[in-house]
Design an enzyme around this catalytic site. Sequence first.
Site, PDB file in Angstrom:
ATOM      1  CB  SER A  23      -0.935   0.006   1.205  1.00 35.25           C
ATOM      2  OG  SER A  23      -0.212  -0.016   2.424  1.00 35.25           O
ATOM      3  CG  HIS A  37      -4.030  -0.873  -1.873  1.00 36.49           C
ATOM      4  ND1 HIS A  37      -4.519   0.387  -2.111  1.00 36.49           N
ATOM      5  CD2 HIS A  37      -3.797  -0.941  -0.542  1.00 36.49           C
ATOM      6  CE1 HIS A  37      -4.579   1.075  -0.986  1.00 36.49           C
ATOM      7  NE2 HIS A  37      -4.147   0.283  -0.012  1.00 36.49           N
ATOM      8  CE  LYS A  92      -7.235   0.203   0.744  1.00 36.85           C
ATOM      9  NZ  LYS A  92      -7.972  -0.379   1.894  1.00 36.85           N
TER      10      LYS A  92
END
Length: 393
Positions: A182, A210, A241
């Site tokens: 990240s 991610h 996300k």
Amino acid sequence: MRADPLAYLGNEIEALKEQKLFRHLRILEDEQKAHTTVDHKSVVNLSSNNYLGLTTHPKLRAAALKATEEYGVGTGSVRTIAGTMDIHMALERKLAEFKKVEKVVVFQSGFAANAGTVSAIFGKDDVVISDELNHASIIDGCRLSRATIKVFPHKDVDAARRIIKDLPPAQRKLLITDGVFSMDGDLGALPALCQLAEESGCIMMVDDAHASGVFGKNGRGTIDHFGMHGRVDIQVGTLSKAVGVLGGYVAGNANLIDFLYHRARPFLFSTSHPPAVVLACMAAIDVLMDEPEIIERLWDNTRFFKEGLHQLGFNTGLSESPITPVIAGEGAKAMMLSDKLFERGVFAQGIAFPTVARDKARVRTIVTATHTREDLQFALDAFAAVGREIGLI
């Protein structure tokens, strides 16, 4: 008058101020989008995890409104008592099909998914072999499990192999890595680690937070990107996300998920997702399947922005993803870079120790599918001006 027993924290805050690392929370005053308003200022937003712009997608908005009208605003209970609705089960089935696994359980956050899973399935007699740059939620899960933690240097598979060779063959072992790291934006060494896990009898776990919505076909993640289906025992993903909503999930076989239903403490002791969140997440998976072109736009924008930063001479580390750090060195310099960019209309937050190494403080940028080329060029021009002003380029 009673003395304040927390007064010592004031000294810690003063130390942060002296190091120029004390930060006030920036306030988002508009939608979470590529060009937005923060602290009364119109800015190009390079600090959001909203990779695909789904926080404001019309299909997700409509799904959330429909859910509220049909089911209300909350569930009023944990999943194991009265808080499991038919839509919660439908979301888990949809995610399992998307991830090509037997079963999925949804958690209230990605952090809860990681910490709850590791602490549930491992104990004091077990050992975890973990990449040194793995996410904090993995680290906390390992600590809560009371398992022995062995850390190998970042992406150093040979070092991980040496650690495993020194362990008793019969000891239960977890080999764990981020799919996308990240802070640096590089990819985990999945193929080699999966091979090592198979050779040594380790349980293989990947935190793909991610990578969800970013890598692999239709955004299925790094397991799909590397062709590792069937070789990763525990997959963690996020709904907060690229999916654009809220929550995390664990994907794997039926035994794993059924066990987590009974033993994962965040699942057992947290109220379930509100209906609007659940239906919005389901709509997001539909968008990933039906509109893959948004992922292509994300990567087109990423390539454009990275190339611009490289041409200017910035150090972007080893990034292989839309996460692109601009490394400044010391923490105070990274915060100065962030503040001066904000003055010029670019929102890119500074990150320093302990999140990253003391000499690797940076501004972390994330490009999204919804940035225009004008947005990105504006940001590059600001980076050029500020970088020269403070001596980074």
